[in-house]
Write a protein that holds these residues in place. Structure first.
Motif, PDB file in Angstrom:
ATOM      1  N   HIS A  67       2.566  46.930  33.522  1.00 55.40           N
ATOM      2  CA  HIS A  67       2.475  45.180  33.273  1.00 55.40           C
ATOM      3  C   HIS A  67       1.155  44.718  33.128  1.00 55.40           C
ATOM      4  O   HIS A  67       0.781  44.127  32.389  1.00 55.40           O
ATOM      5  N   GLN A  68       0.503  45.177  34.197  1.00 54.06           N
ATOM      6  CA  GLN A  68      -0.831  44.612  34.286  1.00 54.06           C
ATOM      7  C   GLN A  68      -1.964  45.175  33.169  1.00 54.06           C
ATOM      8  O   GLN A  68      -2.666  44.380  32.793  1.00 54.06           O
ATOM      9  N   GLN A  69      -1.774  46.327  33.020  1.00 57.08           N
ATOM     10  CA  GLN A  69      -2.606  46.937  31.939  1.00 57.08           C
ATOM     11  C   GLN A  69      -2.227  46.325  30.762  1.00 57.08           C
ATOM     12  O   GLN A  69      -3.239  46.175  29.901  1.00 57.08           O
ATOM     13  N   PHE A  70      -0.988  45.961  30.513  1.00 56.87           N
ATOM     14  CA  PHE A  70      -0.680  45.545  29.166  1.00 56.87           C
ATOM     15  C   PHE A  70      -1.045  44.155  28.999  1.00 56.87           C
ATOM     16  O   PHE A  70      -1.247  43.578  28.043  1.00 56.87           O
ATOM     17  N   GLN A  71      -1.140  43.454  30.268  1.00 55.90           N
ATOM     18  CA  GLN A  71      -1.482  42.011  30.104  1.00 55.90           C
ATOM     19  C   GLN A  71      -2.855  41.747  29.861  1.00 55.90           C
ATOM     20  O   GLN A  71      -3.195  40.900  29.375  1.00 55.90           O
ATOM     21  N   TYR A  72      -3.890  42.920  30.509  1.00 57.41           N
ATOM     22  CA  TYR A  72      -5.166  42.753  29.999  1.00 57.41           C
ATOM     23  C   TYR A  72      -5.392  42.930  28.632  1.00 57.41           C
ATOM     24  O   TYR A  72      -6.165  42.125  27.984  1.00 57.41           O
ATOM     25  N   ALA A  73      -4.511  43.807  27.976  1.00 56.30           N
ATOM     26  CA  ALA A  73      -4.641  44.172  26.653  1.00 56.30           C
ATOM     27  C   ALA A  73      -4.138  42.943  25.667  1.00 56.30           C
ATOM     28  O   ALA A  73      -5.001  42.620  24.742  1.00 56.30           O
ATOM     29  N   LYS A  74      -3.051  42.488  26.237  1.00 50.71           N
ATOM     30  CA  LYS A  74      -2.625  41.127  25.533  1.00 50.71           C
ATOM     31  C   LYS A  74      -3.788  40.123  25.596  1.00 50.71           C
ATOM     32  O   LYS A  74      -4.043  39.333  24.602  1.00 50.71           O
ATOM     33  N   ASP A  75      -4.354  39.746  26.863  1.00 48.58           N
ATOM     34  CA  ASP A  75      -5.485  38.736  26.781  1.00 48.58           C
ATOM     35  C   ASP A  75      -6.420  39.014  25.844  1.00 48.58           C
ATOM     36  O   ASP A  75      -7.064  37.945  25.289  1.00 48.58           O
ATOM     37  N   LYS A  97       4.680  41.151  21.413  1.00 47.57           N
ATOM     38  CA  LYS A  97       5.991  40.386  21.594  1.00 47.57           C
ATOM     39  C   LYS A  97       7.214  41.239  21.766  1.00 47.57           C
ATOM     40  O   LYS A  97       7.929  41.074  22.572  1.00 47.57           O
ATOM     41  N   ASN A  98       7.112  42.231  21.014  1.00 44.70           N
ATOM     42  CA  ASN A  98       8.308  43.252  20.924  1.00 44.70           C
ATOM     43  C   ASN A  98       8.169  43.989  22.372  1.00 44.70           C
ATOM     44  O   ASN A  98       9.278  44.132  22.886  1.00 44.70           O
ATOM     45  N   ALA A  99       6.941  44.491  22.489  1.00 44.37           N
ATOM     46  CA  ALA A  99       6.868  44.868  24.031  1.00 44.37           C
ATOM     47  C   ALA A  99       7.065  44.388  25.358  1.00 44.37           C
ATOM     48  O   ALA A  99       7.638  44.872  26.030  1.00 44.37           O
ATOM     49  N   LYS A 100       6.654  43.140  24.946  1.00 42.16           N
ATOM     50  CA  LYS A 100       7.052  42.237  26.181  1.00 42.16           C
ATOM     51  C   LYS A 100       8.611  42.105  26.312  1.00 42.16           C
ATOM     52  O   LYS A 100       9.098  41.861  27.426  1.00 42.16           O
ATOM     53  N   GLU A 101       9.356  41.912  25.342  1.00 51.33           N
ATOM     54  CA  GLU A 101      10.824  41.696  25.111  1.00 51.33           C
ATOM     55  C   GLU A 101      11.592  43.316  25.459  1.00 51.33           C
ATOM     56  O   GLU A 101      12.509  43.195  26.009  1.00 51.33           O
ATOM     57  N   ASN A 102      10.758  44.080  25.392  1.00 51.97           N
ATOM     58  CA  ASN A 102      11.363  45.578  25.419  1.00 51.97           C
ATOM     59  C   ASN A 102      10.084  46.304  25.869  1.00 51.97           C
ATOM     60  O   ASN A 102       9.564  46.995  25.399  1.00 51.97           O
ATOM     61  N   PRO A 103      10.256  46.489  27.400  1.00 51.95           N
ATOM     62  CA  PRO A 103       9.184  47.057  27.995  1.00 51.95           C
ATOM     63  C   PRO A 103       9.068  48.590  27.428  1.00 51.95           C
ATOM     64  O   PRO A 103       7.950  49.344  27.563  1.00 51.95           O
ATOM     65  N   ALA A 104      10.225  49.226  27.354  1.00 53.86           N
ATOM     66  CA  ALA A 104      10.078  50.798  26.718  1.00 53.86           C
ATOM     67  C   ALA A 104       9.157  50.863  25.595  1.00 53.86           C
ATOM     68  O   ALA A 104       8.634  51.870  25.117  1.00 53.86           O
ATOM     69  N   TYR A 105       8.972  49.657  24.807  1.00 53.46           N
ATOM     70  CA  TYR A 105       8.138  49.853  23.580  1.00 53.46           C
ATOM     71  C   TYR A 105       6.602  49.916  23.763  1.00 53.46           C
ATOM     72  O   TYR A 105       5.644  50.227  22.884  1.00 53.46           O
ATOM     73  N   ILE A 106       6.323  49.487  25.065  1.00 58.96           N
ATOM     74  CA  ILE A 106       4.868  49.573  25.344  1.00 58.96           C
ATOM     75  C   ILE A 106       4.223  50.820  25.085  1.00 58.96           C
ATOM     76  O   ILE A 106       3.067  50.814  24.530  1.00 58.96           O
ATOM     77  N   CYS A 107       4.785  51.800  25.349  1.00 53.44           N
ATOM     78  CA  CYS A 107       4.276  53.263  24.991  1.00 53.44           C
ATOM     79  C   CYS A 107       3.839  53.461  23.598  1.00 53.44           C
ATOM     80  O   CYS A 107       3.246  54.354  23.159  1.00 53.44           O
ATOM     81  N   ASP A 108       4.722  52.691  22.785  1.00 48.44           N
ATOM     82  CA  ASP A 108       4.660  52.815  21.275  1.00 48.44           C
ATOM     83  C   ASP A 108       3.403  51.756  20.587  1.00 48.44           C
ATOM     84  O   ASP A 108       2.889  52.017  19.557  1.00 48.44           O
ATOM     85  N   VAL A 109       3.119  50.960  21.437  1.00 44.40           N
ATOM     86  CA  VAL A 109       2.255  49.882  20.618  1.00 44.40           C
ATOM     87  C   VAL A 109       1.141  50.128  20.783  1.00 44.40           C
ATOM     88  O   VAL A 109       0.118  49.646  19.779  1.00 44.40           O
ATOM     89  N   VAL A 110       0.466  51.302  21.554  1.00 41.22           N
ATOM     90  CA  VAL A 110      -0.959  51.752  21.375  1.00 41.22           C
ATOM     91  C   VAL A 110      -1.131  52.309  19.813  1.00 41.22           C
ATOM     92  O   VAL A 110      -2.250  51.884  19.401  1.00 41.22           O
ATOM     93  N   GLY A 111      -0.354  53.052  19.490  1.00 41.23           N
ATOM     94  CA  GLY A 111      -0.543  53.476  18.076  1.00 41.23           C
ATOM     95  C   GLY A 111      -0.483  52.641  16.998  1.00 41.23           C
ATOM     96  O   GLY A 111      -1.327  52.487  16.180  1.00 41.23           O
ATOM     97  N   ASP A 112       0.460  51.574  17.192  1.00 39.51           N
ATOM     98  CA  ASP A 112       0.446  50.452  16.058  1.00 39.51           C
ATOM     99  C   ASP A 112      -0.680  49.620  16.121  1.00 39.51           C
ATOM    100  O   ASP A 112      -1.235  49.487  15.014  1.00 39.51           O
TER     101      ASP A 112
END
Length: 200
Positions: A67-75, A97-112
């Motif tokens: 959550h925190q690492q993703f928040q840093y990236a989001k900021d 937004k997709n990753a925030k609504e579905n945390p399982a997607y966080i691991c896919d967002v890096v490649g995107d």
């Protein structure tokens, strides 16, 4: 540099945070206590076995959590609105937004995010790659992993940055390349920070 220093620094840290998330995703959940302890000790995390490390990673209050690492990236992405193309900014925000609504997607967002930024101006992608590779080297040194491939890619990035005006970077890089340890890594990392500040 063509980019404003603050923007270049944000892109650099976006690369670091997303790479950190990507590796954590590849390891999570930790199954073996020895692996978990090695990771926890390397990053000074208060965990004593696989279960406690997994719990920490899922705890949104912990700085090392997904959550925190993703928040840093989001900021960092939010702060780049005036730098990225409108299309790239919209795409990145949709992924966030997709990753925030579905945390399982966080691991896919890096490649995107990588694909989106690769299509941007070369200087934007250059600082993103610098952040990516520096994060990889940091982790590899901490966990005593093979650094050969990462060293090769950093060499390429350093060459491009030297051509772009960061002349002093190559000397510090050579010291790290010749003696790849935590002390020389932090000297190199600190020098990059100084270059960002000098260009501000």
């Amino acid at each position: 540099m063509i980019l404003l220093s603050r923007n270049a620094q944000q892109i650099f840290w976006l690369g670091r945070y997303l790479t950190r998330i990507q590796y954590l995703c590849s390891q999570f959940p930790f199954k073996y206590n020895d692996d978990a302890l090695q990771y926890a000790h390397a990053f000074c995390l208060p965990a004593f076995d696989a279960a406690s490390l997994n719990e920490l990673i899922l705890n949104p209050e912990q700085p090392a959590s997904f959550h925190q690492q993703f928040q840093y990236a989001k900021d960092n992405i939010q702060d780049l609105r005036g730098v990225l193309s409108a299309h790239a900014y919209a795409e990145l925000n949709q992924y966030i937004k997709n990753a925030k609504e579905n945390p399982a997607y966080i691991c896919d967002v890096v490649g995107d995010c990588h694909e989106v930024l690769e299509a941007e101006a070369s200087d934007i992608f250059l600082f993103f790659k610098l952040g990516q590779h520096l994060e990889q080297l940091d982790r590899q040194l901490r966990l005593k992993q093979d650094i050969q491939g990462t060293v090769y890619y950093i060499e390429v990035v350093v060459g491009l940055l030297t051509q772009a005006g960061w002349d002093s970077l190559s000397e510090i890089w050579m010291k790290l390349k010749q003696q790849p340890d935590s002390m020389h890594f932090y000297q190199f990392s600190d020098h990059i920070q100084q270059l960002f500040e000098a260009d501000a």
